[in-house]
Design a protein around this motif. Structure first.
Motif, PDB file in Angstrom:
ATOM      1  N   ARG A 149       0.857  -1.198   0.000  1.00 34.43           N
ATOM      2  CA  ARG A 149       0.000   0.000   0.000  1.00 34.43           C
ATOM      3  C   ARG A 149       0.879   1.229   0.000  1.00 34.43           C
ATOM      4  O   ARG A 149       1.979   1.203   0.553  1.00 34.43           O
ATOM      5  N   GLU A 235      -9.263  -0.534 -10.042  1.00 34.37           N
ATOM      6  CA  GLU A 235      -8.716  -0.812 -11.370  1.00 34.37           C
ATOM      7  C   GLU A 235      -8.353  -2.278 -11.434  1.00 34.37           C
ATOM      8  O   GLU A 235      -7.597  -2.777 -10.605  1.00 34.37           O
ATOM      9  N   GLY A 246      -5.906  -2.724  -8.347  1.00 29.27           N
ATOM     10  CA  GLY A 246      -5.523  -1.557  -7.547  1.00 29.27           C
ATOM     11  C   GLY A 246      -6.776  -0.952  -6.933  1.00 29.27           C
ATOM     12  O   GLY A 246      -7.747  -0.670  -7.636  1.00 29.27           O
ATOM     13  N   THR A 248      -8.033   2.305  -4.964  1.00 26.04           N
ATOM     14  CA  THR A 248      -7.676   3.648  -4.512  1.00 26.04           C
ATOM     15  C   THR A 248      -8.821   4.183  -3.679  1.00 26.04           C
ATOM     16  O   THR A 248      -9.973   4.165  -4.118  1.00 26.04           O
ATOM     17  N   GLN A 262      -3.465   3.880  -1.876  1.00 23.88           N
ATOM     18  CA  GLN A 262      -3.526   2.920  -2.970  1.00 23.88           C
ATOM     19  C   GLN A 262      -3.069   1.578  -2.450  1.00 23.88           C
ATOM     20  O   GLN A 262      -2.002   1.456  -1.859  1.00 23.88           O
ATOM     21  N   THR A 263      -3.915   0.593  -2.672  1.00 27.39           N
ATOM     22  CA  THR A 263      -3.618  -0.758  -2.215  1.00 27.39           C
ATOM     23  C   THR A 263      -3.580  -1.654  -3.442  1.00 27.39           C
ATOM     24  O   THR A 263      -4.502  -1.622  -4.254  1.00 27.39           O
ATOM     25  N   PHE A 264      -2.498  -2.402  -3.582  1.00 32.41           N
ATOM     26  CA  PHE A 264      -2.378  -3.278  -4.749  1.00 32.41           C
ATOM     27  C   PHE A 264      -2.423  -4.748  -4.331  1.00 32.41           C
ATOM     28  O   PHE A 264      -1.838  -5.135  -3.321  1.00 32.41           O
ATOM     29  N   TYR A 265      -3.140  -5.490  -5.133  1.00 32.93           N
ATOM     30  CA  TYR A 265      -3.242  -6.941  -4.915  1.00 32.93           C
ATOM     31  C   TYR A 265      -2.860  -7.600  -6.231  1.00 32.93           C
ATOM     32  O   TYR A 265      -3.107  -7.034  -7.298  1.00 32.93           O
ATOM     33  N   TRP A 266      -2.277  -8.770  -6.147  1.00 32.85           N
ATOM     34  CA  TRP A 266      -2.145  -9.558  -7.375  1.00 32.85           C
ATOM     35  C   TRP A 266      -2.396 -11.018  -7.075  1.00 32.85           C
ATOM     36  O   TRP A 266      -2.224 -11.493  -5.962  1.00 32.85           O
ATOM     37  N   ARG A 279       6.714  -0.807  -6.675  1.00 35.40           N
ATOM     38  CA  ARG A 279       6.322   0.015  -5.530  1.00 35.40           C
ATOM     39  C   ARG A 279       6.836   1.459  -5.596  1.00 35.40           C
ATOM     40  O   ARG A 279       6.057   2.393  -5.427  1.00 35.40           O
ATOM     41  N   ALA A 282       4.756   3.329  -8.112  1.00 34.60           N
ATOM     42  CA  ALA A 282       3.430   3.694  -7.607  1.00 34.60           C
ATOM     43  C   ALA A 282       3.542   4.880  -6.657  1.00 34.60           C
ATOM     44  O   ALA A 282       2.733   5.804  -6.695  1.00 34.60           O
TER      45      ALA A 282
END
Ligand code: FES
Ligand SMILES: [Fe+2]
Length: 349
Positions: A149, A235, A246, A248, A262-266, A279, A282
């Protein structure tokens, strides 16, 4: 004014350990976000009604003998249950009977979902047990932990932070870094939009060939971007090998500060290899968005009205109309009407 009767992202789940509490200002209101020793999250107003004190500076007492967890004020030790009801006043002696339950700290619906803590901000003081809405669900990731994040405070009111993130025309100018999209790569775009829950969706499409980041995801990349009130953007980038999502969240701290997280997951753990590259990118992006909006604050007080043009500013126009319609529905009790209709927008960026 701030939008009410909606869920706001309040804190990352991992930032509130069992048995701990933290202070947070949301929409100008001081809020204590805590997690009991049993692991349940809760949110109450962070003000002791006795003589005024931050309850989050006190202690979270363990539940014992069937007694629920309690928050103890650091000033005179009054205690409150996690639903806000007062449960103990240490200074009372025998015979000084007092209806403790009449003293209450405001309690907010609070929910932890997919490692995010959401707090519901009601329109009035009434206690709301079960809001009609649920917090937004991030697709495809189930209960996976976020990859990382990034969070920044923008020194502006919430609208400029939101519009600044959704506006497609600023990309080449604000984020025109060589590895992203050089200015000379500006070209015409055409994207289809549809109304969706509390907002709109830029329908799944192949991302711009000029964005380097998408290329590392492999073949068959498609991206879909959903926005919903009060300030949530999801997104969803799908590729042959994996998906990257993502989230937001844009949350008003008060009317001059806005927190953007902003939190990213994959879905592919192998992607963790690119985290040391992804990172900082971002973070750089988010800071560029923050810096431009912070700079805008110097000019804004000197203008009366913005000029919003079609089609590049159409999402911004939709945002203002969504807000208006939501406010009307909260004020009148009438159902919310989504003002967005299916549309194809064209712009150069
Ligand atoms: S101010 Fe909280 S107990 Fe007195
Ligand atoms: Fe941006």
């Amino acid at each position: 004014m701030f939008l009410r009767n909606l869920w706001y992202f309040a804190a990352p789940g991992e930032s509130v350990r069992p048995g701990s509490m933290r202070h947070k200002t949301l929409l100008g209101e001081p809020i204590l976000i805590g997690r009991t020793h049993q692991g349940e999250v809760f949110a109450i107003r962070d003000v002791c009604p006795h003589r005024g004190m931050l309850l989050s500076a006190g202690k979270l007492l363990k539940s014992h003998n069937g007694q629920a967890s309690e928050v103890e004020c650091p000033y005179h030790g009054w205690r409150y249950r996690t639903d806000g009801a007062c449960s103990h006043i240490p200074s009372l002696v025998d015979g000084q009977e007092f209806e403790l339950e009449r003293i209450r700290v405001r309690c907010y619906p609070c929910r932890e979902q997919q490692h995010n803590i959401w707090v519901y901000m009601p329109a009035d003081e009434r206690v709301i047990e079960q809001p009609s809405e649920d917090p937004p669900v991030i697709p495809e990731i189930g209960d996976r932990r976020p990859a990382f994040r990034e969070s920044e405070v923008f020194h502006c009111e919430i609208d400029h932070a939101i519009v600044g993130l959704m506006d497609p025309a600023h990309g080449p100018f604000v984020h025109g870094i060589w590895w992203w999209r050089p200015k000379f790569s500006i070209h015409e775009k055409e994207k289809a939009f549809s109304p969706s829950h509390l907002g709109f969706t830029m329908r799944a499409h192949e991302p711009s060939r000029n964005s380097f980041l998408y290329r590392i995801l492999g073949r068959d990349v498609s991206t879909e971007i959903r926005f919903q009130l009060p300030g949530v953007r999801i997104e969803h980038v799908r590729a042959a090998r994996a998906s990257v999502i993502g989230l937001t969240t844009v949350v008003a701290i008060d009317d001059t500060k806005t927190e953007v997280t902003q939190t990213f997951y994959w879905t592919q753990p192998l992607f963790n290899i690119v985290k040391p590259i992804f990172r900082p990118m971002a973070r750089a992006f988010l800071r560029q968005d923050r810096d431009i909006v912070d700079l805008q604050q110097k000019a804004l007080p000197h203008m009366k009205k913005q000029i919003l043009i079609d089609d590049a500013d159409t999402p911004a126009k939709w945002y203002y109309r969504l807000k208006e319609n939501w406010t009307t529905s909260v004020d009148t009790g009438e159902p919310f009407v989504n003002p967005v209709t299916d549309a194809v927008l064209r712009w150069r960026s």
